[in-house]
Design a protein around this motif. Structure first.
Motif, PDB file in Angstrom:
ATOM      1  N   ALA A   1      23.008  -1.798 -16.255  1.00  0.00           N
ATOM      2  CA  ALA A   1      22.665  -1.044 -17.464  1.00  0.00           C
ATOM      3  C   ALA A   1      21.369  -1.554 -18.084  1.00  0.00           C
ATOM      4  O   ALA A   1      20.523  -0.773 -18.535  1.00  0.00           O
ATOM      5  CB  ALA A   1      23.810  -1.149 -18.481  1.00  0.00           C
ATOM      6  N   GLU A   2      21.200  -2.885 -18.087  1.00  0.00           N
ATOM      7  CA  GLU A   2      19.965  -3.458 -18.640  1.00  0.00           C
ATOM      8  C   GLU A   2      18.761  -3.043 -17.810  1.00  0.00           C
ATOM      9  O   GLU A   2      17.697  -2.683 -18.346  1.00  0.00           O
ATOM     10  CB  GLU A   2      20.083  -4.979 -18.680  1.00  0.00           C
ATOM     11  CG  GLU A   2      18.862  -5.679 -19.261  1.00  0.00           C
ATOM     12  CD  GLU A   2      18.659  -5.368 -20.735  1.00  0.00           C
ATOM     13  OE1 GLU A   2      17.529  -5.505 -21.225  1.00  0.00           O
ATOM     14  OE2 GLU A   2      19.650  -4.952 -21.392  1.00  0.00           O
ATOM     15  N   ALA A   3      18.903  -3.081 -16.467  1.00  0.00           N
ATOM     16  CA  ALA A   3      17.801  -2.644 -15.602  1.00  0.00           C
ATOM     17  C   ALA A   3      17.485  -1.168 -15.809  1.00  0.00           C
ATOM     18  O   ALA A   3      16.320  -0.753 -15.802  1.00  0.00           O
ATOM     19  CB  ALA A   3      18.147  -2.905 -14.136  1.00  0.00           C
ATOM     20  N   THR A   4      18.527  -0.365 -16.024  1.00  0.00           N
ATOM     21  CA  THR A   4      18.309   1.062 -16.283  1.00  0.00           C
ATOM     22  C   THR A   4      17.555   1.273 -17.577  1.00  0.00           C
ATOM     23  O   THR A   4      16.645   2.105 -17.650  1.00  0.00           O
ATOM     24  CB  THR A   4      19.662   1.792 -16.335  1.00  0.00           C
ATOM     25  OG1 THR A   4      20.362   1.569 -15.109  1.00  0.00           O
ATOM     26  CG2 THR A   4      19.462   3.286 -16.528  1.00  0.00           C
ATOM     27  N   ARG A   5      17.920   0.503 -18.618  1.00  0.00           N
ATOM     28  CA  ARG A   5      17.199   0.633 -19.886  1.00  0.00           C
ATOM     29  C   ARG A   5      15.737   0.244 -19.736  1.00  0.00           C
ATOM     30  O   ARG A   5      14.841   0.895 -20.292  1.00  0.00           O
ATOM     31  CB  ARG A   5      17.884  -0.234 -20.956  1.00  0.00           C
ATOM     32  CG  ARG A   5      19.203   0.339 -21.454  1.00  0.00           C
ATOM     33  CD  ARG A   5      19.631  -0.370 -22.726  1.00  0.00           C
ATOM     34  NE  ARG A   5      19.962  -1.767 -22.463  1.00  0.00           N
ATOM     35  CZ  ARG A   5      21.170  -2.179 -22.141  1.00  0.00           C
ATOM     36  NH1 ARG A   5      22.163  -1.319 -22.043  1.00  0.00           N
ATOM     37  NH2 ARG A   5      21.405  -3.464 -21.926  1.00  0.00           N
ATOM     38  N   LYS A   6      15.477  -0.821 -18.971  1.00  0.00           N
ATOM     39  CA  LYS A   6      14.090  -1.218 -18.758  1.00  0.00           C
ATOM     40  C   LYS A   6      13.320  -0.144 -17.995  1.00  0.00           C
ATOM     41  O   LYS A   6      12.156   0.137 -18.307  1.00  0.00           O
ATOM     42  CB  LYS A   6      14.034  -2.549 -18.003  1.00  0.00           C
ATOM     43  CG  LYS A   6      14.500  -3.740 -18.821  1.00  0.00           C
ATOM     44  CD  LYS A   6      14.357  -5.026 -18.026  1.00  0.00           C
ATOM     45  CE  LYS A   6      14.796  -6.238 -18.838  1.00  0.00           C
ATOM     46  NZ  LYS A   6      14.662  -7.492 -18.061  1.00  0.00           N
TER      47      LYS A   6
ATOM     48  N   VAL B   1      32.429  -8.043 -12.080  1.00  0.00           N
ATOM     49  CA  VAL B   1      32.075  -6.623 -12.047  1.00  0.00           C
ATOM     50  C   VAL B   1      31.466  -6.195 -13.373  1.00  0.00           C
ATOM     51  O   VAL B   1      30.470  -5.464 -13.420  1.00  0.00           O
ATOM     52  CB  VAL B   1      33.327  -5.781 -11.712  1.00  0.00           C
ATOM     53  CG1 VAL B   1      33.030  -4.298 -11.845  1.00  0.00           C
ATOM     54  CG2 VAL B   1      33.826  -6.094 -10.311  1.00  0.00           C
ATOM     55  N   THR B   2      32.048  -6.661 -14.482  1.00  0.00           N
ATOM     56  CA  THR B   2      31.502  -6.321 -15.796  1.00  0.00           C
ATOM     57  C   THR B   2      30.090  -6.862 -15.966  1.00  0.00           C
ATOM     58  O   THR B   2      29.202  -6.176 -16.482  1.00  0.00           O
ATOM     59  CB  THR B   2      32.418  -6.896 -16.891  1.00  0.00           C
ATOM     60  OG1 THR B   2      33.745  -6.392 -16.701  1.00  0.00           O
ATOM     61  CG2 THR B   2      31.917  -6.498 -18.259  1.00  0.00           C
ATOM     62  N   LYS B   3      29.871  -8.091 -15.508  1.00  0.00           N
ATOM     63  CA  LYS B   3      28.541  -8.669 -15.595  1.00  0.00           C
ATOM     64  C   LYS B   3      27.539  -7.881 -14.775  1.00  0.00           C
ATOM     65  O   LYS B   3      26.407  -7.636 -15.208  1.00  0.00           O
ATOM     66  CB  LYS B   3      28.583 -10.123 -15.119  1.00  0.00           C
ATOM     67  CG  LYS B   3      27.241 -10.844 -15.219  1.00  0.00           C
ATOM     68  CD  LYS B   3      27.372 -12.284 -14.767  1.00  0.00           C
ATOM     69  CE  LYS B   3      26.013 -12.988 -14.842  1.00  0.00           C
ATOM     70  NZ  LYS B   3      26.121 -14.388 -14.376  1.00  0.00           N
ATOM     71  N   ARG B   4      27.971  -7.484 -13.576  1.00  0.00           N
ATOM     72  CA  ARG B   4      27.080  -6.700 -12.723  1.00  0.00           C
ATOM     73  C   ARG B   4      26.754  -5.350 -13.355  1.00  0.00           C
ATOM     74  O   ARG B   4      25.602  -4.895 -13.306  1.00  0.00           O
ATOM     75  CB  ARG B   4      27.743  -6.496 -11.357  1.00  0.00           C
ATOM     76  CG  ARG B   4      26.880  -5.723 -10.358  1.00  0.00           C
ATOM     77  CD  ARG B   4      25.563  -6.397 -10.122  1.00  0.00           C
ATOM     78  NE  ARG B   4      24.753  -5.676  -9.174  1.00  0.00           N
ATOM     79  CZ  ARG B   4      23.460  -5.882  -8.974  1.00  0.00           C
ATOM     80  NH1 ARG B   4      22.816  -6.795  -9.685  1.00  0.00           N
ATOM     81  NH2 ARG B   4      22.804  -5.174  -8.076  1.00  0.00           N
ATOM     82  N   LEU B   5      27.750  -4.711 -13.959  1.00  0.00           N
ATOM     83  CA  LEU B   5      27.508  -3.437 -14.630  1.00  0.00           C
ATOM     84  C   LEU B   5      26.554  -3.606 -15.800  1.00  0.00           C
ATOM     85  O   LEU B   5      25.691  -2.749 -16.051  1.00  0.00           O
ATOM     86  CB  LEU B   5      28.834  -2.842 -15.109  1.00  0.00           C
ATOM     87  CG  LEU B   5      29.786  -2.356 -14.003  1.00  0.00           C
ATOM     88  CD1 LEU B   5      31.097  -1.885 -14.616  1.00  0.00           C
ATOM     89  CD2 LEU B   5      29.154  -1.232 -13.197  1.00  0.00           C
ATOM     90  N   GLU B   6      26.687  -4.711 -16.532  1.00  0.00           N
ATOM     91  CA  GLU B   6      25.763  -4.957 -17.642  1.00  0.00           C
ATOM     92  C   GLU B   6      24.345  -5.163 -17.134  1.00  0.00           C
ATOM     93  O   GLU B   6      23.378  -4.690 -17.745  1.00  0.00           O
ATOM     94  CB  GLU B   6      26.228  -6.181 -18.435  1.00  0.00           C
ATOM     95  CG  GLU B   6      27.538  -5.952 -19.193  1.00  0.00           C
ATOM     96  CD  GLU B   6      28.006  -7.212 -19.888  1.00  0.00           C
ATOM     97  OE1 GLU B   6      27.365  -8.272 -19.687  1.00  0.00           O
ATOM     98  OE2 GLU B   6      28.993  -7.140 -20.652  1.00  0.00           O
ATOM     99  N   GLU B   7      24.203  -5.871 -16.003  1.00  0.00           N
ATOM    100  CA  GLU B   7      22.874  -6.062 -15.437  1.00  0.00           C
ATOM    101  C   GLU B   7      22.265  -4.726 -15.005  1.00  0.00           C
ATOM    102  O   GLU B   7      21.073  -4.472 -15.221  1.00  0.00           O
ATOM    103  CB  GLU B   7      22.946  -7.020 -14.243  1.00  0.00           C
ATOM    104  CG  GLU B   7      23.319  -8.446 -14.626  1.00  0.00           C
ATOM    105  CD  GLU B   7      23.466  -9.335 -13.403  1.00  0.00           C
ATOM    106  OE1 GLU B   7      23.371  -8.795 -12.275  1.00  0.00           O
ATOM    107  OE2 GLU B   7      23.668 -10.555 -13.571  1.00  0.00           O
TER     108      GLU B   7
END
Length: 346
Positions: free
Chosen positions: A138-143, A130-136
């Motif tokens: 967040a990264e997609a949101t930043r992009k 779940v943490t990994k998915r949330l980080e992904e």
């Protein structure tokens, strides 16, 4: 419960249901009456019989009145005791019910605690994913935010770094201006070597890249090569305004035979490997620019046509190593990016 188990084999209900046997209701355990209740029923029945016999068969000469007085005295003595026993029995039943309620509550608390423990264990196991998915996310949101911010910025701002050295751009513009007056330079210029042409398509690396400037100078003496270089310079400059630089792209390199098929006129899925640019940000920015900016769109299509015509002539005489070298130039990378956005490889 013993009576229910003993008589289960002969109970018709057990055969009809095909599951666990139905309990029998013909015994003390079946009707829920204990020993005290049975004794009370028996004594009550005996008392009613005695009273009825006394009134029906007793003497009529005043003895009945004496018996009535005796019975009244007995009742006055016994009834308070009976009420005390009823109260004691009720208190006992209440205590039993309270104990059973406490046991039931303890069982429910145990089940709840077990459920919470299992839920925490499952959460602990699933937490890394779940943490990994949330980080992904967040990264997609930043992009996405970066891309949106880039879409709304003015493209007239000075880029952080030039797509090609300023000296090379000035040289290209000057040479193109002279070529527009006629073709005498093309007639007198020596044939352009493939190595120099490939080096010119990559443009000079820095202002001190003397070999790159020499190759660019030689390529600008050839009219067809100069047209491709000028078109490439235009799109590279426009792409740099959106922060897209060919040096940052790492496309999947196609085999020389795929490039040859393209040079011989193949299009669509047959040459889909040429669209090796996978950078989603660059693709999104370029696609948006193609839709919104007519100047960029015209420059991109002009460059694609020039590159197409140039490569058709180049492929006929080039070796596989020369085709591989050309596909790694800045100009070829711009072609991969713009060709994929324009649908050349679909």
């Amino acid at each position: 419960m013993t009576g229910s188990n003993t008589g289960s084999s002969s109970t018709p209900g057990s055969k009809a249901t095909g599951s666990r046997p139905l309990p029998r209701l013909d015994g003390p355990g079946g009707n829920g009456l204990g020993g005290a209740e049975l004794v009370a029923i028996g004594l009550g029945a005996l008392w009613l019989l005695a009273a009825a016999g006394l009134y029906l068969f007793g003497p009529d000469d005043g003895g009945l009145a004496q018996w009535a007085d005796l019975i009244t005295g007995v009742l006055a003595l016994v009834l308070p005791l009976a009420m005390l026993w009823v109260a004691a029995s009720a208190a006992r039943s209440a205590r039993v019910m309270r104990e059973e309620s406490e046991q039931l509550q303890a069982a429910i608390d145990g089940l709840r605690q077990t459920y919470l423990t299992q839920a925490q264990q499952h959460a602990a196991v699933a937490e890394p994913s779940v943490t990994k998915r949330l980080e992904e996310i967040a990264e997609a949101t930043r992009k996405t935010e970066t891309a949106l911010a880039t879409f709304h910025t003015s493209r007239r701002d000075t880029p952080a770094r030039p797509a090609i050295p300023a000296a090379a751009a000035e040289m290209t513009a000057a040479e193109q201006g002279s070529l527009a007056l006629g073709t005498q330079a093309e007639d007198t210029a020596p044939p352009l070597a493939a190595e120099q042409f490939i080096r010119a398509l990559n443009f000079p690396e820095t202002a001190e890249d003397h070999e790159g400037f020499a190759a660019l100078r030689a390529a600008l003496q050839d009219r067809k090569a100069a047209q491709v270089i000028q078109a490439a310079q235009d799109v590279l400059t426009l792409l740099s305004q959106d922060g897209i630089y060919m040096d940052d792209l790492r496309p999947d390199m196609a085999r020389p035979e795929i490039w040859r098929q393209f040079g011989q006129g193949a299009r669509g899925r047959a040459v889909a490997a040429l669209g090796g640019v996978r950078d989603r940000t660059s693709l999104a920015l370029t696609a948006a620019r193609m839709k919104q900016d007519p100047i960029f769109r015209d420059a991109a299509h002009h460059f694609l046509r020039r590159f197409d015509q140039m490569f058709a002539d180049f492929e006929a005489e080039a070796t596989d190593s020369e085709i591989s070298a050309l596909s790694d130039t800045r100009t070829a990378r711009a072609f991969m990016l713009l060709g994929r956005v324009a649908g050349t490889f679909d």
